[in-house]
Enzyme design. Structure first.
Site, PDB file in Angstrom:
ATOM      1  N   HIS A  52     -13.566   3.532  41.813  1.00 25.82           N
ATOM      2  CA  HIS A  52     -12.821   4.334  42.784  1.00 25.82           C
ATOM      3  C   HIS A  52     -12.935   5.818  42.427  1.00 25.82           C
ATOM      4  CE1 HIS A  52      -9.712   3.433  39.629  1.00 25.82           C
ATOM      5  NE2 HIS A  52      -9.647   4.747  39.682  1.00 25.82           N
TER       6      HIS A  52
HETATM    7  C1  T46 Z   1      -8.007   5.371  36.943  1.00 20.91           C
HETATM    8  C2  T46 Z   1      -8.466   4.384  35.930  1.00 20.91           C
HETATM    9  C3  T46 Z   1      -8.989   5.022  34.689  1.00 20.91           C
HETATM   10  C4  T46 Z   1       0.392   1.137  39.801  1.00 20.91           C
HETATM   11  O1  T46 Z   1       1.197   0.435  40.442  1.00 20.91           O
HETATM   12  N1  T46 Z   1       0.802   2.305  39.209  1.00 20.91           N
HETATM   13  C5  T46 Z   1      -0.044   3.094  38.495  1.00 20.91           C
HETATM   14  O2  T46 Z   1       0.383   4.148  37.969  1.00 20.91           O
HETATM   15  C6  T46 Z   1      -1.425   2.716  38.382  1.00 20.91           C
HETATM   16  C7  T46 Z   1      -2.406   3.573  37.622  1.00 20.91           C
HETATM   17  C8  T46 Z   1      -1.820   1.542  38.992  1.00 20.91           C
HETATM   18  N2  T46 Z   1      -0.924   0.781  39.670  1.00 20.91           N
HETATM   19  C9  T46 Z   1      -1.372  -0.490  40.277  1.00 20.91           C
HETATM   20  C10 T46 Z   1      -2.440  -0.388  41.355  1.00 20.91           C
HETATM   21  C11 T46 Z   1      -3.150  -1.725  41.263  1.00 20.91           C
HETATM   22  O3  T46 Z   1      -2.457  -2.666  42.018  1.00 20.91           O
HETATM   23  O4  T46 Z   1      -1.966  -1.296  39.241  1.00 20.91           O
HETATM   24  C12 T46 Z   1      -3.005  -2.092  39.772  1.00 20.91           C
HETATM   25  C13 T46 Z   1      -4.274  -1.905  38.974  1.00 20.91           C
HETATM   26  O5  T46 Z   1      -4.789  -0.583  39.223  1.00 20.91           O
HETATM   27  P1  T46 Z   1      -6.352  -0.296  39.376  1.00 20.91           P
HETATM   28  O6  T46 Z   1      -7.029  -1.456  39.976  1.00 20.91           O
HETATM   29  O7  T46 Z   1      -6.478   1.025  40.084  1.00 20.91           O
HETATM   30  O8  T46 Z   1      -6.804  -0.166  37.853  1.00 20.91           O
HETATM   31  P2  T46 Z   1      -8.118   0.491  37.275  1.00 20.91           P
HETATM   32  O9  T46 Z   1      -8.181   0.158  35.850  1.00 20.91           O
HETATM   33  O10 T46 Z   1      -9.314   0.157  38.100  1.00 20.91           O
HETATM   34  O11 T46 Z   1      -7.887   2.069  37.453  1.00 20.91           O
HETATM   35  C14 T46 Z   1      -6.884   2.734  36.701  1.00 20.91           C
HETATM   36  C15 T46 Z   1      -6.143   3.772  37.567  1.00 20.91           C
HETATM   37  O12 T46 Z   1      -5.634   3.140  38.751  1.00 20.91           O
HETATM   38  C16 T46 Z   1      -7.027   4.924  37.976  1.00 20.91           C
HETATM   39  O13 T46 Z   1      -6.192   5.992  38.363  1.00 20.91           O
HETATM   40  O14 T46 Z   1      -8.521   6.462  37.044  1.00 20.91           O
HETATM   41  O15 T46 Z   1      -7.471   3.417  35.586  1.00 20.91           O
END
Ligand code: T46
Length: 136
Positions: A52
């Site tokens: 993303h």
């Molecule tokens: C990034 C990389 C390095 C929340 O509810 N609150 C939060 O503060 C965050 C960061 C995520 N979430 C939820 C959103 C999704 O349902 O947690 C779930 C997993 O998030 P995501 O799929 O976006 O995780 P990554 O590891 O792909 O990405 C994360 C961060 O979202 C992003 O900002 O830069 O780590």
């Protein structure tokens, strides 16, 4: 280095035979106020996360334990930054696409971010990302 990326050295205060203390401060060591800290743990080796870009969010990524590879793409160029020491941080202050690869089991990826969580700030589709950056 791709525009909008910066590598910084996190300050380290060693104590003899007692390890290191490290710190950074918002608006001082990085050029934004920190509103949120999050971290990703217990990830098995060989996993990719990310996939993303953020429209406005600024972030500082660091890995206090283990080793992760951060692949950054700006639509034209690609850069791989390895975070493998608690002293190295990657600051992302532009809408750049990122994928993160876990090179060591249970490496911990920490993020200091400039804003609260907002799903509307994410672009999670690469074609949509390319359209977004070409329209800016
Ligand atoms: C990034 C990389 C390095 C929340 O509810 N609150 C939060 O503060 C965050 C960061 C995520 N979430 C939820 C959103 C999704 O349902 O947690 C779930 C997993 O998030 P995501 O799929 O976006 O995780 P990554 O590891 O792909 O990405 C994360 C961060 O979202 C992003 O900002 O830069 O780590």
């Amino acid at each position: 280095m791709i525009k909008g990326l910066k590598i910084i050295d996190i300050k380290r205060i060693p104590t003899e035979d007692k390890g290191n203390l490290q710190f950074f401060e918002g608006n001082r060591d990085i050029d934004f106020e920190i509103k949120r800290i999050y971290y990703i743990s217990e990830v098995p080796k060989g996993v990719w996360r990310g996939g993303h870009a953020h429209k406005r969010l600024k972030q500082m990524l660091f890995c206090p334990y283990g080793k992760v590879q951060v692949k950054i793409v700006d639509g034209f160029n690609e850069e791989i930054i390895v975070l493998d020491t608690p002293s190295k941080a990657l600051v992302i202050s532009a809408p750049l696409w990122r994928d993160i690869y876990w090179e060591i089991d249970s490496s911990v990826l920490c993020v200091a971010a400039s804003d609260y969580y907002d799903e509307k700030d994410y672009i999670r589709d690469y074609e949509e990302y390319l359209k977004y950056i070409s329209s800016r």
